[in-house]
Design an enzyme around this catalytic site. Structure first.
Site, PDB file in Angstrom:
ATOM      1  N   GLY B  78       0.745  -1.307  -0.015  1.00 55.42           N
ATOM      2  CA  GLY B  78       0.083  -0.008   0.063  1.00 55.42           C
ATOM      3  C   GLY B  78       0.796   1.125  -0.060  1.00 55.42           C
ATOM      4  N   THR B  79       1.882   1.403   0.715  1.00 54.91           N
ATOM      5  CA  THR B  79       2.914   2.591   0.907  1.00 54.91           C
ATOM      6  C   THR B  79       3.385   2.875  -0.605  1.00 54.91           C
ATOM      7  OG1 THR B  79       3.241   2.115   3.188  1.00 54.91           O
ATOM      8  CG2 THR B  79       4.730   3.343   1.791  1.00 54.91           C
ATOM      9  N   ASN B 165      -8.035   4.375   8.512  1.00 53.36           N
ATOM     10  CA  ASN B 165      -7.444   3.035   9.269  1.00 53.36           C
ATOM     11  C   ASN B 165      -7.490   3.197  10.643  1.00 53.36           C
ATOM     12  OD1 ASN B 165      -5.507   5.528   8.571  1.00 53.36           O
ATOM     13  ND2 ASN B 165      -4.124   4.372   9.685  1.00 53.36           N
ATOM     14  N   GLN B 193      -7.960  -0.072   3.531  1.00 50.19           N
ATOM     15  CA  GLN B 193      -8.977  -0.470   4.741  1.00 50.19           C
ATOM     16  C   GLN B 193     -10.196  -0.753   4.227  1.00 50.19           C
ATOM     17  OE1 GLN B 193      -8.061  -1.088   7.896  1.00 50.19           O
ATOM     18  NE2 GLN B 193      -5.806  -0.270   7.663  1.00 50.19           N
ATOM     19  N   GLY B 214      -2.633  -6.454   0.096  1.00 50.53           N
ATOM     20  CA  GLY B 214      -2.726  -7.922   0.655  1.00 50.53           C
ATOM     21  C   GLY B 214      -3.211  -8.134   1.800  1.00 50.53           C
ATOM     22  N   HIS B 215      -2.415  -7.698   2.672  1.00 53.84           N
ATOM     23  CA  HIS B 215      -2.173  -8.162   4.126  1.00 53.84           C
ATOM     24  C   HIS B 215      -3.394  -7.549   4.883  1.00 53.84           C
ATOM     25  CE1 HIS B 215      -0.230  -4.885   6.429  1.00 53.84           C
ATOM     26  NE2 HIS B 215      -0.164  -4.497   5.342  1.00 53.84           N
ATOM     27  N   THR B 251      10.802  -7.609 -10.802  1.00 56.76           N
ATOM     28  CA  THR B 251      10.117  -8.614 -11.160  1.00 56.76           C
ATOM     29  C   THR B 251       9.224  -8.839 -10.243  1.00 56.76           C
ATOM     30  OG1 THR B 251      12.439  -9.453 -11.683  1.00 56.76           O
ATOM     31  CG2 THR B 251      10.689 -11.062 -11.087  1.00 56.76           C
ATOM     32  N   CYS B 339       5.667   5.324  15.318  1.00 58.75           N
ATOM     33  CA  CYS B 339       6.859   5.540  14.849  1.00 58.75           C
ATOM     34  C   CYS B 339       7.668   4.659  14.765  1.00 58.75           C
ATOM     35  CB  CYS B 339       7.216   7.133  15.071  1.00 58.75           C
ATOM     36  SG  CYS B 339       8.523   6.943  16.325  1.00 58.75           S
TER      37      CYS B 339
END
Lengths: 362, 401
Positions: B78-79, B165, B193, B214-215, B251, B339
Site C-alpha cells: 500500500g505504501t 485506518n 482499509q 494484500g495483508h 520482477t 513511529c
C-alpha cells in the site's frame, strides 16, 4: 515479582534484564525515549536514545524472551534533567545529570508509572549492590561503580529498585552478554552527557544561555586577568580553557576557584586556594544511623574519598574533612560511605552548597 | 508471555486493521505458486507459466473491484502504491503543465499519503493543502467543491482515503471524485482499509487511482496494487524493466500476487456475510465497552464506518499503558500509528477531528476481522475495565512533579 527492566540498548541493562528473568521474575523490558529528536545512529561512545539504541534494546529483549515497549519520557527528561542542567550551570553550580536522571526519571517518573501499572520494582544495569539487607553498596568493580549517582535515592525508591550487576565486573558482564548471545556484548560503553551528542558542553550551554561576556579575576588581588563568554562555561577546579593573557607572577597554573553569577565573574587562583576542608550541603538523603558519624565522603563522580566527620540535620549536611580536598563544586553531590569488606555502604548524600577552608595552610 | 510469537489460540487478536491472518486459501495458493519456477518476464515455458499466474491474478482482482485488467499495477504494498499515485501523478501533471503545482489531501490520510505530500512540498515545490475534516473525520464535499472552484486550475492531484485506518470513517469518495473529475483533476483514493469491508467499485467510484494491499484482506504482506485509470499518466517511482505498464519496475512476486488475488476475491465475494457478522460483533463490543466504562468516548462516525472498527478514547488513560496491560493478558490492539522508534505519538487523525492532545493520547483501536469471534470480545471485556482503572492510576505520571 513483576518487574520492569529499563533497557538503554547497552550491554549492562541487557544483562541486568536477563539476570532478573533468570531469578524468576516476570520481566518486561522498556526503552526510554529521552531525546526530543532522536538521531538515527550512535556516534562512538556519545549520545543515547538513538533509533539504533532502541533497536538494540528490542533485540536484547527478543533474545532474553521478554515483552518490550518504548516509553516516551522526552518531556519529563527535558524538564527534569536538561533544563535543570542548564539552570544549575546558569546559577554557577556544577550539576550531575546522571544523578538527576536517577532521582527524577528512572526511579521517579518511570518507577511511579510502573508501580501504577502493577509492577513491583524497576531493574537497571547500574553497577552497584543492593542486597537483601537493603543497603546500597559500591560495585565490586570499583572502576565502574555507580553508587555515587544512586545515593540520591530515598529508602522508598531503593525498596523498589533491583541492581543485578553489583557483584560482577564489567568484564564479566560483557562475557556473560556474549554467552547469552546478546549482540550488544561488545557495544562501546557510553561516556559523557547523553544529551550533548558532540561532547561540547560549553557550546551546548552557550546555545541555551547565550553569550554573556564577563571578567576573570584573581582571587587574591582582585586584578582583572581576562574575559570569558559566559561564567556558566566554567567549573570549580578547572584549569584548561581559561585563556588568560596575563601570566601568574609565579608562573604557576591557575584554577577556577569560584563562579559568581550575580556579577558574572569567574575567580581564579593557585592550586592551594582550591583546598577546602569543610563542605556544606543541602537536601540530604540520609540512611545512616546517627546524626553525626565518622565515615568517608566522595565529592564528585569517580572522585577519591576522604575520611570526614559528618553531621546531618533534616535540611543540611556538614562534613569536616580529615584532609583538604580540591575541586569541590557546588551542585555536585557529597556521598557518605562506611567502609565495609562486603562493599562500602552508602550512608547518604546531599547537594554541595559550599566548601571552605577552616584549618590553616600547611 | 514472552517476546516471541504468541500462540494463536491463547490470544484475542483485535488488530485486523494492522494486519490480518492469512486466509488458508491464500496461504495454500502462495505455497503452491512458490513451488513453481519462472520469472513472469521470461519468454520460455517456465516464464509463460508464471506470467499466466500473474495475469490470471490481475484479471481476478480487476473483476472483483470493477477495474479493467490493464488498470491493475502490482506494487510492493500500500505504501508504494500511495507514493506512486501521489508523486507519479503530480510529476506527470506538473511536467505537462507548470501551473499544476498544488497537491490536496485530507488531514486524516495515512502517513503513506501525508508524508508523500509533505515530501512534494519540501522537495518538488508543490503547494500542499490538507483538507480539514469534521468531528467524525469526514471531508466536507461542500468545502472540497469550494477548493476546486478556487484552485482547480492549479491542482495536480487529490488524494482522499476511502476509509480511515484509525477511526474507520468512510469518506464520500464518489461525491469527491465526481467534483474532481468535473474539474479535470485526477482523484486518488487509498482503499487499503475499505476493500472487503464496504463495496468498492473502481469504475463506479470515478476515481483515477485506487490503492489496495494484500495483508489487510487475508493475503500476504509485501504485495499490493494501484488501480490506475488507463488515461491517467503517471511518472514511475522505480525505474528498471518497466514490468508493470512501464509505471512500475521490478520482477513480479508471482506467489505473492496469486495469494493476493485469492484473498481479494474471497474478501469481496464474502463481503455481505462478513459485514453482517463482524458488524454485529463490533456493535456488541461497543455496547459492552460503553456500559462497562461509561465515560469512554466512541470516536468516529457511529453509523457510517468500517464494520470491524471500534475506536475509543478512555479519559485519564494513556493509550500505550492500556496496550501494555491488555498485551500482558493476550489481548492485542493498537494505539494508532507508531513511529519507527516505537514511541506512541498522539494520533494526527484524532487531532484533525478536533480532539485535544490528552484525548488523542488516550485512544485505543479494536479492529475485528474474518476470524474474530464472540470469545475475543468476551476476553476484551473481561480485561478492559481493570486495565482502564489501572491505567487511570498511572495516568498521573505525566503531570509535572
Amino acid at each position: 515479582m513483576r518487574v520492569l527492566a529499563a533497557m538503554s540498548g547497552g550491554v549492562d541493562s541487557a544483562v541486568a534484564a536477563a539476570r532478573a528473568r533468570d531469578a524468576g521474575h516476570d520481566v518486561t523490558g522498556v526503552h526510554l525515549a529521552l531525546a526530543r529528536n532522536p538521531q538515527t545512529f550512535r556516534t562512538g561512545a556519545r549520545g543515547c536514545c538513538t533509533l539504533e539504541d532502541s533497536r538494540d534494546a528490542r533485540r536484547a529483549a527478543d533474545v532474553i524472551g521478554i515483552p518490550f515497549y518504548v516509553w516516551d519520557m522526552a518531556e519529563e527528561f527535558h524538564d527534569s534533567v536538561v533544563d535543570d542542567f542548564v539552570n544549575e550551570y546558569a546559577a554557577g553550580r556544577t550539576p550531575n545529570p546522571c544523578l538527576r536522571c536517577n532521582e527524577k526519571i528512572k526511579f521517579a517518573a518511570v518507577l511511579d508509572r510502573a508501580v501504577a501499572l502493577g509492577f513491583d520494582a524497576v531493574v537497571t544495569g547500574h553497577h552497584a549492590r543492593l542486597g537483601a539487607d537493603g543497603l546500597l553498596r559500591r560495585s565490586v568493580d570499583l572502576a565502574k561503580d555507580q553508587s555515587y549517582v544512586l545515593a540520591v535515592l530515598t529508602r522508598a525508591q531503593l525498596d523498589r529498585a533491583i541492581f543485578p550487576l553489583g557483584d560482577s565486573t564489567k568484564e564479566r558482564v560483557r562475557a556473560e552478554a556474549a554467552e547469552r548471545g546478546l549482540a550488544v556484548a561488545d557495544k562501546p560503553d557510553s561516556h559523557d552527557i547523553c544529551f550533548i551528542a558532540d561532547g561540547d558542553t560549553r557550546g551546548f550551554l552557550e546555545s541555551r544561555l547565550g553569550s554573556a561576556p564577563g571578567d576573570i579575576v584573581d582571587g587574591r588581588t582582585g586584578e582583572r586577568l581576562g574575559t570569558h563568554n559566559g561564567a556558566y562555561g566554567f567549573t570549580v577546579g578547572q584549569r584548561k580553557g581559561l585563556d588568560l593573557r596575563v601570566p601568574a607572577a609565579d608562573g604557576r597554573p591557575r584554577y577556577v576557584l569560584s563562579i559568581t553569577p550575580v556579577t558574572n565573574t569567574v575567580t581564579v587562583g593557585p592550586r592551594e586556594d582550591l583546598e577546602v576542608d569543610v563542605v556544606t550541603a543541602d537536601r540530604p538523603i540520609w540512611h545512616g544511623p546517627a546524626e553525626s558519624v565518622t565515615c568517608e565522603v566522595q565529592l564528585r563522580a569517580h572522585g577519591e574519598v576522604v575520611p570526614a566527620a559528618v553531621a546531618v540535620s533534616p535540611d543540611a549536611l556538614v562534613a569536616t574533612l580529615a584532609s583538604p580536598m580540591r575541586g569541590v563544586a557546588a551542585g555536585q553531590a557529597i556521598v557518605a560511605y562506611r567502609p565495609d569488606p562486603e562493599g562500602d555502604i552508602v550512608l547518604g548524600s546531599a547537594t554541595i552548597t559550599a566548601g571552605s577552608r577552616v584549618s590553616s595552610h600547611a | 508471555m514472552t517476546g516471541g510469537r504468541p500462540k494463536l489460540e491463547a490470544m484475542a487478536y483485535l488488530d485486523h486493521a494492522a494486519t490480518t491472518p492469512m486466509l488458508p486459501a491464500a496461504l495454500d495458493a502462495y505455497v503452491a505458486a512458490a513451488r513453481e519456477l519462472g520469472n513472469p518476464s521470461s519468454l520460455h515455458a517456465a516464464g509463460r507459466g508464471a506470467r499466466r499466474l500473474v495475469e490470471e491474478s490481475r484479471e481476478r482482482i480487476a473483476a472483483a473491484l470493477g477495474a479493467r485488467p490493464s488498470e491493475v499495477i502490482f506494487t510492493g504494498g500500500g505504501t508504494e502504491a500511495d507514493n506512486l499515485a501521489v508523486k507519479g501523478i503530480f510529476w506527470a501533471r506538473r511536467d505537462a503543465d507548470q501551473r499544476l503545482r498544488r497537491v490536496v489531501a485530507s488531514a486524516v490520510e495515512h502517513h503513506a499519503v501525508l508524508d508523500a505530500v509533505d515530501w512534494l512540498g519540501r522537495h518538488e515545490g508543490a503547494d500542499t493543502a490538507l483538507q480539514p475534516v469534521d468531528a467524525a473525520g469526514r471531508v466536507d464535499p461542500e468545502a472540497f467543491a469550494e477548493l476546486v472552484r478556487a484552485h482547480g486550475a492549479e491542482i495536480a492531484v487529490v488524494s482522499v482515503q476511502w476509509a480511515n485506518n484509525e477511526v474507520g470513517t468512510v469518506q464520500p469518495v464518489a461525491e469527491l471524485a465526481a467534483l474532481a473529475a468535473a474539474a479535470g483533476i485526477p482523484f486518488h483514493t487509498d482503499a487499503v482499509q475499505a476493500v472487503g469491508q464496504v463495496p468498492v467499485d473502481f469504475a463506479a467510484s470515478g476515481a483515477a487511482a485506487l490503492t489496495l494491499t494484500g495483508h489487510k484482506v487475508g493475503g500476504p504482506v509485501g504485495v499490493g496494487a494501484l488501480l490506475l485509470g488507463r488515461d491517467v499518466t503517471c511518472t514511475p517511482l522505480l525505474h528498471g524493466g518497466g514490468q508493470e505498464r512501464d509505471v512500475r519496475s521490478g520482477t513480479l512476486d508471482t506467489p505473492g500476487v496469486v495469494a493476493f488475488a485469492t484473498a481479494v476475491e474471497a474478501a469481496v465475494a464474502g463481503r455481505d456475510e462478513h459485514v453482517s457478522r463482524v458488524a454485529a460483533l463490533r456493535d456488541d463490543l461497543v455496547e459492552r465497552v460503553c456500559a462497562a466504562i461509561p465515560d469512554a468516548i466512541y470516536n468516529g462516525d457511529p453509523a457510517d464506518r468500517l464494520p470491524g472498527n471500534a475506536h475509543f478514547s478512555f479519559p485519564g488513560c494513556e493509550g500505550d499503558a492500556l496496550l501494555l496491560l491488555l498485551d500482558a493478558q493476550g489481548i492485542y490492539c493498537s494505539t494508532g500509528s507508531a513511529c519507527s522508534a516505537g514511541v506512541a505519538q498522539p494520533s494526527h487523525v484524532l487531532l484533525a477531528m478536533g480532539a485535544d492532545d490528552p484525548r488523542a493520547r488516550s485512544s485505543l483501536r479494536f479492529s475485528l476481522g474474518h476470524d474474530s469471534t464472540k470469545a475475543d470480545v468476551d476476553a476484551l471485556l473481561a480485561a478492559l475495565p481493570g486495565a482502564v482503572e489501572r491505567a487511570r492510576r498511572a495516568g498521573a505520571w505525566k503531570t509535572p512533579r
